[in-house]
Design an enzyme around this catalytic site. Structure first.
Site, PDB file in Angstrom:
ATOM      1  N   HIS A   1     117.486  79.853  30.763  1.00  0.00           N
ATOM      2  CA  HIS A   1     117.345  81.042  29.920  1.00  0.00           C
ATOM      3  C   HIS A   1     117.458  82.312  30.758  1.00  0.00           C
ATOM      4  O   HIS A   1     118.228  83.225  30.435  1.00  0.00           O
ATOM      5  CB  HIS A   1     115.985  80.968  29.210  1.00  0.00           C
ATOM      6  CG  HIS A   1     115.688  82.147  28.349  1.00  0.00           C
ATOM      7  ND1 HIS A   1     114.962  83.224  28.794  1.00  0.00           N
ATOM      8  CD2 HIS A   1     116.062  82.435  27.080  1.00  0.00           C
ATOM      9  CE1 HIS A   1     114.878  84.111  27.824  1.00  0.00           C
ATOM     10  NE2 HIS A   1     115.536  83.668  26.770  1.00  0.00           N
TER      11      HIS A   1
ATOM     12  N   CYS B   1     133.227  78.685  25.583  1.00  0.00           N
ATOM     13  CA  CYS B   1     132.306  79.818  25.623  1.00  0.00           C
ATOM     14  C   CYS B   1     131.034  79.510  26.414  1.00  0.00           C
ATOM     15  O   CYS B   1     130.087  80.281  26.384  1.00  0.00           O
ATOM     16  CB  CYS B   1     131.937  80.255  24.213  1.00  0.00           C
ATOM     17  SG  CYS B   1     131.113  78.968  23.287  1.00  0.00           S
TER      18      CYS B   1
HETATM   19  C1  PEP Z   1     126.766  76.166  25.175  1.00  0.00           C
HETATM   20  O1  PEP Z   1     126.012  75.272  24.863  1.00  0.00           O
HETATM   21  O2  PEP Z   1     127.714  76.035  25.970  1.00  0.00           O
HETATM   22  C2  PEP Z   1     126.588  77.519  24.638  1.00  0.00           C
HETATM   23  C3  PEP Z   1     127.446  78.481  24.903  1.00  0.00           C
HETATM   24  O3  PEP Z   1     125.501  77.752  23.872  1.00  0.00           O
HETATM   25  P1  PEP Z   1     124.022  77.979  24.408  1.00  0.00           P
HETATM   26  O4  PEP Z   1     124.103  78.240  25.870  1.00  0.00           O
HETATM   27  O5  PEP Z   1     123.481  79.112  23.627  1.00  0.00           O
HETATM   28  O6  PEP Z   1     123.341  76.685  24.074  1.00  0.00           O
END
Ligand code: PEP
Ligand code: MG
Length: 849
Positions: free
Chosen positions: A427, A803
């Site tokens: 995080h 992403c």
């Molecule tokens: C992922 O899981 O790659 C993502 C971009 O979402 P998050 O990091 O919010 O879980």
């Protein structure tokens, strides 16, 4: 092999001698270029990589042949010449050939003191670097006297049981042998391999006649460069040690006269204008013909200029960008080459303040470099203290064991964040990068004593809340106090380079942006849109957390809807702001993703506060919080599962998105909105959510009388979604691979806990790299490739992107280009790096064909 045969092991450098950087090294080849440009380079012989390998094995070249070009009583220097000067190599040894006879001769021409100083320097460097004697025994005396020379020669004999060698051929042979062996040493090998040298990289050596820069007329030695190493701006810099102003020619810094005319003292420019003009002309020639900014080493001997060597000017990131752009603007190199010359990671340094690389660092602890840049501030141990500190206008560093969504406001308020736990997708790391806040995570050797308000370094030093520390998110270091910093440098050259990058790249670059501030950064860095807006972060802002908690505690669907109605205008305002900033671009909004318990307090005080807020007994609140807790929340009730089980949340979000679209559309803003469903693993999930979103869209359409075009897509972050991409694509116009969760689930590795054993795994070669850091092409990549291919089978024009945190990296960008993806989406501060990386990848492909 065949090509090597045409080169000799010993080559007298002439304009036409057969030479190559691959055989003789960069320095030797550069000297040949200087000679071809008619520069006055002293006689030089190059030893090939093969010759030096032989020397390391004890097979010396014919020393008579080698020394023949230098005449009787030569004085020589030997310098290393590896293929890439950045790979290092043994230091130069000068004045080889010095002995009693030479000393006596020289004393007649340059004076006894200068001759003795030269002899002393040679004995010292020979003793330390060739005979490898203790440097403490061979300190140079403050004043060069015959006595100190005798003492040093005696010390040599005492330590080695042999007199100092007099024969220039013996001296030279020993110098060559020690340099050849030093190159083969383990430390040297590891150091150069760290800089990208192959395991079998060769070393060439360059033997050159000394042009001493001592004598009767104007004499001295110096280095000159024509560009500033820190700014990249064209200006003459360097130093010159001249003898003729009554100063000691060698080793006497006091005696420096400056190169250029200014108010600091006498200068070569005034004193020897012709020689100075010649040096300037040589700089221009180097720039045009060698296509590089060079630093030139020279001597002046009785008014005569000698060019001893020229090397590429050392430069920091900012200078490397400006130099490359200026060379292309002056049409010395093409734009393509300018783009290839800048290391993308260097851009990331320019985007943030950095600790001055020359500053001293008192290290507290080292962790994982999670968000680049450096910032200093007073230690605070809670998010609330960070906010209070910001309110007082005092910069602070938020130090936490790990951060949770509740810390977001504290992270906003802090100058930097430091955590003990977590890896590059934790995080703290993700939010830090998004906010552009320097962040070091996983500093597991640091201890926090919350009660006493202390952090304790691995060496036992204690730092109290309020003490100033610096977090260097570029290197992963945490430093005592505040060292000098270099400011971010987004100058014209940076922009020009990136504009050129856009001409050549063939894959889109978007940004992951959750807030208007992120979106503005993304826009400033010319992102082509938002590829991932994590909407849950919006619920931690201001008073929304309280409303969110009420929603979680709602007993019925109607109650929930009623609370969500209070969140609706806030969400709508968020989207309106985001759409306004991103006018004319695409914005991909991901629906709510995290498990609900992340919004609930975990400590007693928090539970009491919540009970008060909800007017419920603490026991009820505690029970509800316990009921929501999961053994494995990352695989539990989150993402689309919430969307199916508690559909009111997605309904509210969809309504907020559509109403915001209608509002900005009415105000004349053109925006392409995409709605993305997280954590999908089955086609039916998409079908169900799509049905409800379409219904909400229709309702808003008829209420607002607007057209409201939008695209619906899926975030592919479970292995099953990749495998079932063909049928999922029936309902999804785009697939965006979330490589954070996809890596977590493919490996069965917790994103938040893997840091504990990751270094052991990487050290022992279980994983080549941390897969949360470097996209695992073999495993996760195969799933992505399968997902892309099956997705296309289901819908031929499906838009593909990634992403996750990997998206801005070279590995991921090359992978995505190779699989025909439409774009990558990375944190806003990585957008420039990704633009350049994508251009370089496209250019590299063009070069192959
Ligand atoms: C992922 O899981 O790659 C993502 C971009 O979402 P998050 O990091 O919010 O879980
Ligand atoms: Mg995810």
């Amino acid at each position: 092999m065949q090509q090597q045969a045409t080169y000799k092991q010993l080559t007298l450098i002439t304009p036409t001698a057969a030479m190559s950087a691959d055989v003789h090294g960069g320095r030797a080849k550069c000297l040949q270029r200087l000679i071809r440009l008619d520069m006055p380079v002293p006689v030089t012989v190059a030893l090939s990589f093969d010759a030096v390998r032989e020397i390391a094995l004890g097979r010396m070249p014919d020393m008579v042949d080698l020394m023949a070009p230098f005449g009787d009583q030569p004085l020589l220097s030997v310098r290393p010449s590896s293929l890439d000067p950045d790979w290092g190599g043994p230091g130069a040894i000068l004045n080889i050939g010095m002995n009693a006879e030479c000393h006596a001769e020289m004393a007649k021409t340059v004076g006894a003191r200068a001759a003795t100083a030269l002899y002393l320097r040679f004995v010292q460097s020979y003793a330390v670097h060739v005979a490898r004697l203790d440097p403490d025994e061979f300190d140079l005396p403050a004043v060069a006297t015959e006595d100190s020379l005798r003492a040093m020669l005696a010390a040599y004999e005492f330590e080695t049981d042999e007199p100092f060698p007099d024969d220039p051929a013996v001296q030279l042979a020993e110098v060559l042998r020690s340099m050849a062996r030093a190159w083969e040493g383990t430390t040297a090998r590891l150091l150069r391999q760290a800089k990208g040298a192959p395991a079998d990289a060769g070393l060439g050596l360059v033997v050159q006649a000394m042009a001493l820069g001592v004598g009767q007329g104007e004499c001295g030695s110096g280095v000159i460069q024509y560009v500033d190493s820190t700014t990249g701006q064209r200006r003459i810099k360097g130093r010159y040690l001249g003898q003729s102003q009554g100063r000691e020619a060698l080793g006497d810094v006091e005696g420096a006269i400056y190169l250029t005319r200014d108010d600091r003292g006498p200068s070569l420019e005034e004193h020897c204008p012709d020689t100075f003009a010649q040096l300037v002309a040589y700089g221009d020639l180097c720039r045009r013909k060698l296509r590089e900014e060079m630093q030139v080493e020279f001597t002046i001997e009785d008014g005569q200029l000698h060019i001893l060597d020229a090397v590429r000017v050392q430069r920091n990131s900012r200078a490397s960008v400006r130099i490359a752009v200026a060379l292309a603007e002056d049409r010395i190199i093409p734009r393509e080459e300018a783009l290839m010359r800048v290391e993308p990671a260097a851009l990331s340094e320019l985007l943030h303040r950095q600790v001055d690389p020359t500053a001293k660092r008192d290290l507290i602890v080292r962790g994982i470099a999670a968000s680049p840049g450096a910032a200093a501030g007073r230690i605070v141990l809670t998010a609330a203290e960070a906010q209070a500190s910001a309110a007082r206008g005092e910069p602070c560093v938020l130090v936490r064991r790990e951060t949770t969504p509740e810390d977001i406001r504290g992270m906003h308020a802090a100058q930097a964040v430091l955590t003990m736990r977590g890896g590059v997708t934790s995080h703290a790391a993700v939010i830090g990068r998004g906010l552009g806040v320097p962040c070091v995570v996983g500093a597991s050797e640091l201890a926090i004593d919350r009660k006493r308000g202390l952090i304790i370094a691995p060496d036992g030093r204690k730092f109290a809340a309020g003490d100033v520390i610096t977090v260097d998110g570029t290197t992963g270091q945490v430093i005592v106090g505040e060292p000098p910093m270099l400011e971010a440098a987004l100058d014209g050259a940076f922009k020009t380079l990136l504009d050129w990058a856009d001409e050549f790249r063939d894959i889109g670059v978007r940004a992951n942006a959750d807030t208007p501030a992120d979106a503005q950064t993304a826009r400033n860095f010319a992102a082509e849109g938002i590829g991932l807006c994590r909407t849950e972060h919006m619920f931690f802002e201001g008073d929304r957390l309280g409303v969110m908690r009420e929603m979680i505690f709602a007993e019925s669907s109607d109650d929930r809807r009623a609370v969500l109605d209070r969140l609706l205008p806030m969400q709508r305002a968020d989207f309106q702001a985001l759409f306004g900033i991103m006018a004319g671009k695409s914005v991909c909004v991901r629906l709510f993703d995290p498990p609900l318990h992340e919004f609930l307090p975990s400590d007693k005080q928090g539970l009491r506060d919540l009970a008060e807020q909800l007017a419920l007994p603490v026991a009820d609140v505690t029970e509800r919080v316990d009921a929501l807790s999961e053994y494995n929340p990352m695989l539990g009730m989150r993402g689309v599962r919430l969307g199916i089980a508690i559909p009111e949340i997605y309904d509210m979000q969809a309504q907020a998105i559509f109403e915001a679209m209608a509002a900005v559309g009415n105000a004349g803003t053109d925006i392409a909105v995409e709605i993305m469903i997280p954590l999908v693993s089955a086609m039916r999930e998409v079908e169900l959510v799509k049905g409800r979103i379409d219904a909400v869209a229709n309702a808003v359409r008829s209420k607002t009388k607007t057209k409201l075009d939008y695209h619906l897509g899926v975030m592919v972050e479970t292995p099953r979604a990749a495998l079932r991409a063909q049928d999922i694509a029936e309902y999804a116009e785009f697939l965006s691979f979330g490589t954070n969760d996809l890596t977590q689930m493919t490996y069965g590795l917790s994103r938040d806990d893997a840091g504990r054993f990751m270094s052991a795994y990487v050290q022992q070669g279980v994983y080549v790299e941390d897969p949360f850091h470097t996209l695992d092409i073999e495993g996760v990549g195969e799933l992505i490739a399968i997902g892309a291919e099956r997705g296309r089978r289901g819908r031929s024009d499906v838009v593909l992107s990634i992403c996750g945190e990997h998206a801005g990296s070279r590995v991921a960008i090359e992978f995505c280009r190779a699989h025909g993806f439409d774009y990558v989406s990375c944190s806003p501060f990585r957008v420039p790096v990704a633009r350049l990386t994508a251009a370089q990848s496209a250019l590299r492909d063009r070069m192959k064909t």
